[in-house]
Structure formats: structure tokens, C-alpha cells
Design a protein around this motif. Structure first.
Motif, PDB file in Angstrom:
ATOM      1  N   TRP A 365       1.910  -2.986   5.667  1.00 23.07           N
ATOM      2  CA  TRP A 365       2.540  -1.665   5.685  1.00 23.07           C
ATOM      3  C   TRP A 365       2.136  -0.898   6.939  1.00 23.07           C
ATOM      4  CZ3 TRP A 365      -1.845  -2.573   2.920  1.00 23.07           C
ATOM      5  CH2 TRP A 365      -2.874  -1.643   2.982  1.00 23.07           C
ATOM      6  N   ASP A 449       4.275  16.702   5.868  1.00 25.13           N
ATOM      7  CA  ASP A 449       4.185  16.623   4.410  1.00 25.13           C
ATOM      8  C   ASP A 449       3.474  17.887   3.944  1.00 25.13           C
ATOM      9  OD1 ASP A 449       4.394  14.036   2.326  1.00 25.13           O
ATOM     10  OD2 ASP A 449       3.123  15.692   1.626  1.00 25.13           O
ATOM     11  N   ARG A 454      -1.932  13.080   2.517  1.00 22.86           N
ATOM     12  CA  ARG A 454      -1.130  11.970   1.982  1.00 22.86           C
ATOM     13  C   ARG A 454      -1.165  10.762   2.932  1.00 22.86           C
ATOM     14  NH1 ARG A 454       2.202  12.699  -2.091  1.00 22.86           N
ATOM     15  NH2 ARG A 454       2.903  14.774  -1.509  1.00 22.86           N
ATOM     16  N   ASN A 456      -0.029   6.331   3.411  1.00 25.37           N
ATOM     17  CA  ASN A 456       0.778   5.190   2.958  1.00 25.37           C
ATOM     18  C   ASN A 456      -0.149   4.110   2.404  1.00 25.37           C
ATOM     19  OD1 ASN A 456       3.099   6.454   3.756  1.00 25.37           O
ATOM     20  ND2 ASN A 456       3.183   5.449   5.753  1.00 25.37           N
ATOM     21  N   SER A 457       0.427   3.203   1.612  1.00 23.39           N
ATOM     22  CA  SER A 457      -0.358   2.089   1.065  1.00 23.39           C
ATOM     23  C   SER A 457       0.615   0.935   0.829  1.00 23.39           C
ATOM     24  CB  SER A 457      -1.006   2.488  -0.266  1.00 23.39           C
ATOM     25  OG  SER A 457       0.011   2.762  -1.213  1.00 23.39           O
ATOM     26  N   ASP A 459       1.439  -0.265  -1.958  1.00 23.66           N
ATOM     27  CA  ASP A 459       2.298   0.091  -3.093  1.00 23.66           C
ATOM     28  C   ASP A 459       3.265   1.209  -2.755  1.00 23.66           C
ATOM     29  OD1 ASP A 459       1.221  -1.788  -4.747  1.00 23.66           O
ATOM     30  OD2 ASP A 459      -0.394  -0.469  -5.444  1.00 23.66           O
ATOM     31  N   GLU A 460       2.825   2.109  -1.886  1.00 18.74           N
ATOM     32  CA  GLU A 460       3.701   3.224  -1.481  1.00 18.74           C
ATOM     33  C   GLU A 460       3.817   3.252   0.037  1.00 18.74           C
ATOM     34  OE1 GLU A 460       3.794   7.082  -3.926  1.00 18.74           O
ATOM     35  OE2 GLU A 460       1.686   6.488  -3.790  1.00 18.74           O
ATOM     36  N   ASP A 462       6.147   3.990   2.005  1.00 16.06           N
ATOM     37  CA  ASP A 462       6.930   5.052   2.644  1.00 16.06           C
ATOM     38  C   ASP A 462       6.568   6.436   2.127  1.00 16.06           C
ATOM     39  OD1 ASP A 462       8.385   3.198   4.154  1.00 16.06           O
ATOM     40  OD2 ASP A 462       9.637   2.754   2.392  1.00 16.06           O
ATOM     41  N   ALA A 463       5.351   6.564   1.586  1.00 17.12           N
ATOM     42  CA  ALA A 463       4.949   7.886   1.089  1.00 17.12           C
ATOM     43  C   ALA A 463       5.062   8.902   2.223  1.00 17.12           C
ATOM     44  CB  ALA A 463       3.520   7.825   0.561  1.00 17.12           C
ATOM     45  N   SER A 465       6.807   9.121   5.911  1.00 11.54           N
ATOM     46  CA  SER A 465       7.603   8.485   6.971  1.00 11.54           C
ATOM     47  C   SER A 465       8.490   9.554   7.600  1.00 11.54           C
ATOM     48  CB  SER A 465       8.407   7.302   6.438  1.00 11.54           C
ATOM     49  OG  SER A 465       9.293   7.737   5.460  1.00 11.54           O
TER      50      SER A 465
END
Ligand code: AHR
Length: 490
Positions: A365, A449, A454, A456-457, A459-460, A462-463, A465
Motif C-alpha cells: 500500500w 483530512d 489518519r 493508510n494501511s 486494510d484501508e 485509501d483512507a 488519498s
């Protein structure tokens, strides 16, 4: 809040050397093993390189990658990483308390770099080794002669020389943590004699002498003067390193970190020019900011890592939104000094304080800092324009008169790209643009944001972007945002 940004397309700072968007892969943690190289991964290519990682690296358009360290290089024998892999020694790696298998060495890395579309910025070991080993490595990599090391490369399967242009004379030799740490005088003499042998072997190479590992080093200034007095005629660049962090959890202050980078560049360039005057030389020493980034999130967890593991997770900082804004400001600063800073390496590229993260055996990611780097590397080419920004300022614990808006414009053909950060926590900033009259705004990309922490990971992914902002009459930068505005001639 308002900011007036003025440019004049004829008033350029200088050409942006593409190598300002360089990066770094060190034999450290999971950068090589589990990062760029994982032969059992489902995307592995014929040499065991992860194709998913290669594709993301290519998307960043990185023109040069520093290798193999870093602190690692100061205890490294490059001969351990060439030839028959079954015979390569497993060694204790003392810089990072790990085990180095030597499965990857220069033979393989130069192939990876080719596949990534990047040149290599090669560091030699001036910690435990010296001029002789460095000149042998230059011969191995670059020469076409019928002599021992060039023949050895051919014997190892590489008929054509690797053609490595840029070389670092050691790494952070001013730091007491460095294997083979030197006093300024000790390093200056060794670097000078090594430079002479390396350039006698291949006169076409360019050399980077070690500058200071940080502006806070007690020898900063004295180090640069001593090294340049000795090496001036034999080197082309002086290196600079600096890492930043929000250790006090003070975002306003952290967002001003680029002001420290700016002062460091100005001071180092002034010292180079002082020695130029002293030597009555026509030659200008350029700067290679070959390690820069944010590094602090992982420091505590790294203390728990057990020694003598192969590729343990180390320096795996997980970056958030405010980190991305700081990286944006640092890129703006490098561009503002592109007349002097000709090489810069984001440290590092994969898994180790990196824009690209992988799971060993799994997904990958992009971290938040991937985006400002991507935007600048892809769009910030051509010439940097002198960009004057009139806006309000604020004060913090460590910085005063911090401009709310930091920005730089780059002109490339009929396009102008403006990169800007709004540091204000709560106010949008309306831009008054002067000098852009013949241009129209075609896109406005924003990274922000409401939660500055916040991340990214896997699992997420595109938390966080970037998004495209609608273009209306007014150009406005939302609070605490990274912005890329693209203009094209009307
Ligand atoms: O990039 C991580 C480390 O930071 C490098 O190995 C070293 O040169 C610096 O201290």
C-alpha cells in the motif's frame, strides 16, 4: 485568510535536476528482503523481485536510488554480494544488529534499478575499508578493460559495465554511531585519497563527499570546512542529511520543520562558497541532500526488536496526514533551492521510513507521504520559478514568522504547476494569483483530512488519498492541506 502569490515566468531559480526526486534502498530491515525482493511472492519476477513493488516504484518516477546504505555501508564488503549465491557469506550486520545473507548485492541490485528505470547512487565503505576497495568496486562496476575486477564482473555474467555515474564517499562519517566514525581531519584525508583513486579509475564519475548528518551535529561547519579544504578539487557534491519528527505532538511547530531544512541548505551553501573564495576557485560545489524524511514514529518499537534476525521490521514508520504536509513543505524547500541542490534522496523507498509498504508474502500500500512525492516527481520538472507569497505568519515554540502558506511554482513547456501547503489549522486561504494571467487552471488536487493523524494501511489503503477539487472562480486552499494546481497556457 488571503495569500498573494506572485510569479514571473522569466524569473527562474534554476533548472530542476530530475535527481532531486531520488530515493534510497538500504540493506536495512525489510527494504531489500521482503521489500523489493521476495522470490516466493506471487508477483515475483524471474529474479525474485516483486513486480507489484516495481510498478509502484516506477509510478513515482524515481530517477536515482542510493544504495546499499546508509549506516550499513560502513561495515560492508561489497565482494560478499557478488558471484555464486550459494557461496556468499552470511554475516553479522553491525549497523542494524541483523544478519545479512548477501543474497542481494550489486549484481542483482543494478538489475533491479534497471527494471525500476533508475540510476544508482552508489556508496562506498569508508568506515572499515578505504581507497583500494572503493577503486576496485569502481572497476568492477564501470570498466571495460581486460583487468581483474572488470573480468570478475564478466565472469559473474555481466558482460557490459553497469555504468554507475554517482558515488558517495562513505556515509555519515561525522556521526559517532557510524561504524568507523572519523574526525573531520581523518575523514577529509581518506575521502581525498579515495576520490583520487576512484576518479583515476573512471574519470567520468561524480563524487559526493560526506557533509553533516544533521545541522545539530556539534561539528557542523567545522566538518564541511575541513573536508572541502582537503577535497575541493576532487569532489562534485557535499552531502546533507536531515530527519524531522513531531516528537512533542505540536502540529503547528512540526509543520514548520521545512524552515530548519531551508536554513541548513543556506548555511551549507554559504560554507561551500566560503571555501570556494578561500581557494579562489571557479568551481561551485553542489549539494546532495541524500537523506531526508520524517523519522520518529518507529523509534520506541525498534528498541524491542531482537538482534541477529534476517530482515526484521525496522524503521517502519506509519505516516499520517500531517507527515504528508511536512513532506510537501520539504519538497517545496528543495525546489526553492534547486539551483544548488542537484541531488536529493527521500530516505527511504520501501518499508523503511518509506512511501511504499509491503506485507511479506502479501499486499502492498501507499503511505500518505507517497502522494506529495508522486505529485512533485511527476509534475515538478523543468524550471523552478521564483515564487513570492505574501501571507500571514505564526510563531511556535521553535520557529517564528512561519508563513501560513508555503509554495513553489515549476514551469515545464506550456505548463505551470503550483505546489502549496496551507499550514493553518482552521482557516482556508483564498489565493490571489499574479503572473498567471496567460494561463488557465486545469486541475486542483488536494490531500487533507479532518483527522491529521489518519494513516493508510493494508486494510484501508485509501483512507487518505488525494481528491480533485472543483475549479470555480476562486482558488482556495482548505486548512492544513497539500495542494497541486496545474495551469496551462490559454
Ligand atoms: O535512513 C536510515 C539511516 O539514517 C541511515 O542508515 C543513516 O545514514 C541515517 O542515520
Amino acid at each position: 485568510m488571503k495569500a498573494k502569490i506572485t510569479i514571473n515566468t522569466l524569473d527562474t531559480i534554476g533548472d530542476i535536476d530530475p535527481r532531486i526526486y531520488g530515493s534510497f534502498i538500504e540493506h536495512l530491515g525489510r527494504a531489500v528482503y521482503g521489500g523489493i525482493y521476495e522470490p516466493t511472492h506471487e508477483t515475483a519476477d524471474d529474479m525474485g523481485f516483486r513486480k507489484d513493488v516495481l510498478e509502484l516504484v516506477k509510478s513515482l518516477n524515481v530517477p536515482v536510488v542510493r544504495y546499499p546504505g546508509g549506516n550499513f555501508v560502513s561495515g560492508y564488503n561489497w565482494e560478499d554480494g557478488i558471484g555464486d549465491r550459494a557461496k556468499r557469506p552470511r554475516k553479522l550486520e553491525l549497523a542494524w544488529n541483523s544478519i545479512e545473507t548477501n543474497e542481494i548485492g550489486i549484481d542483482e541490485f543494478q538489475e533491479w534499478a534497471k527494471r525500476a528505470g533508475a540510476e544508482i547512487n552508489m556508496a562506498v565503505n569508508l568506515g572499515t575499508r578505504g581507497a583500494e576497495d572503493a577503486r576496485n568496486l569502481v572497476e568492477y562496476c564501470n570498466l571495460d578493460t581486460d583487468t581483474y575486477y572488470a573480468d570478475l564482473r564478466r565472469k559473474n555474467g555481466f558482460e557490459k559495465p553497469f555504468g554507475i555515474k554517482l558515488w558517495c564517499l562513505g556515509n555519515e562519517m561525522d556521526g559517532e554511531w557510524q561504524i568507523g566514525h572519523k574526525t573531520p581531519q581523518e575523514y577529509a584525508r581518506l575521502a581525498c585519497e579515495t576520490a583520487k583513486l576512484m576518479k583515476l579509475t573512471d574519470p567520468t564519475i561524480e563524487l559526493v563527499a560526506c557533509g553533516s548528518s544533521a545541522p545539530t551535529m556539534p561539528t557542523f561547519g567545522e566538518w564541511e570546512r575541513t573536508v572541502l579544504r582537503e577535497c575541493y578539487d576532487h569532489v562534485d557534491y557535499l552531502s546533507m542529511h536531515s530527519y524531522y519528527g513531531n516528537t512533542d505532538d505540536d502540529t503547528d511547530d512540526f509543520l514548520a520543520s521545512s524552515m530548519d531544512m531551508e536554513q541548513f541548505i543556506i548555511d551549507t551553501a554559504n560554507i561551500c562558497d566560503e571555501i570556494k573564495a578561500e581557494k579562489k576557485s571557479d568551481k561551485e560545489i553542489k549539494l546532495s541532500f541524500d537523506e531526508w524524511n520524517i523519522w520518529f514514529h518507529s523509534k520506541e518499537q525498534d528498541k524491542q526488536v531482537k538482534p541477529w534476525q534476517i530482515a526484521p521490521p525496522l524503521l517502519e514508520d506509519i505516516f499520517n496526514v500531517e507527515d504528508a504536509l511536512v513532506v510537501g513543505c520539504l519538497l517545496i524547500t528543495l525546489l526553492r533551492h534547486c539551483d544548488r541542490v542537484k541531488v536529493a534522496c527521500l530516505a527511504q523507498l520501501v518499508n523503511v521510513i518509506a512511501p511504499i509498504m509491503t506485507e511479506t508474502g502479501g499486499r502492498l500500500w501507499m503511505q500518505t507521504i507517497y502522494y506529495p512525492f508522486l505529485h512533485c516527481s511527476v509534475n515538478g520538472r523543468g524550471k523552478a520559478l521564483r515564487t513570492v507569497c505574501e501571507c500571514g505568519t505564526y510563531d511556535t515554540k521553535n520557529h517564528s514568522n512561519v508563513p501560513y502558506v508555503d509554495c513553489i511554482a515549476a514551469a515545464n513547456g506550456s505548463d505551470i504547476t503550483l505546489f502549496a501547503v496551507n499550514r493553518s489549522a482552521d482557516e482556508s486561504c483564498v489565493l490571489e494569483l499574479s503572473g498567471f494571467e496567460g494561463y488557465s487552471l486545469v486541475s486542483h488536487t488536494v490531500l487533507t483530512d479532518e483527522d491529521m493523524k489518519r494513516c493508510n494501511s493494508a486494510d484501508e489503503p485509501d483512507a487518505v488519498s488525494p481528491v480533485q477539487q472543483e475549479i470555480s472562480g476562486e482558488v482556495s486552499l482548505v486548512p492544513r492541506s497539500w495542494n497541486m494546481l496545474k495551469f496551462t497556457v490559454k
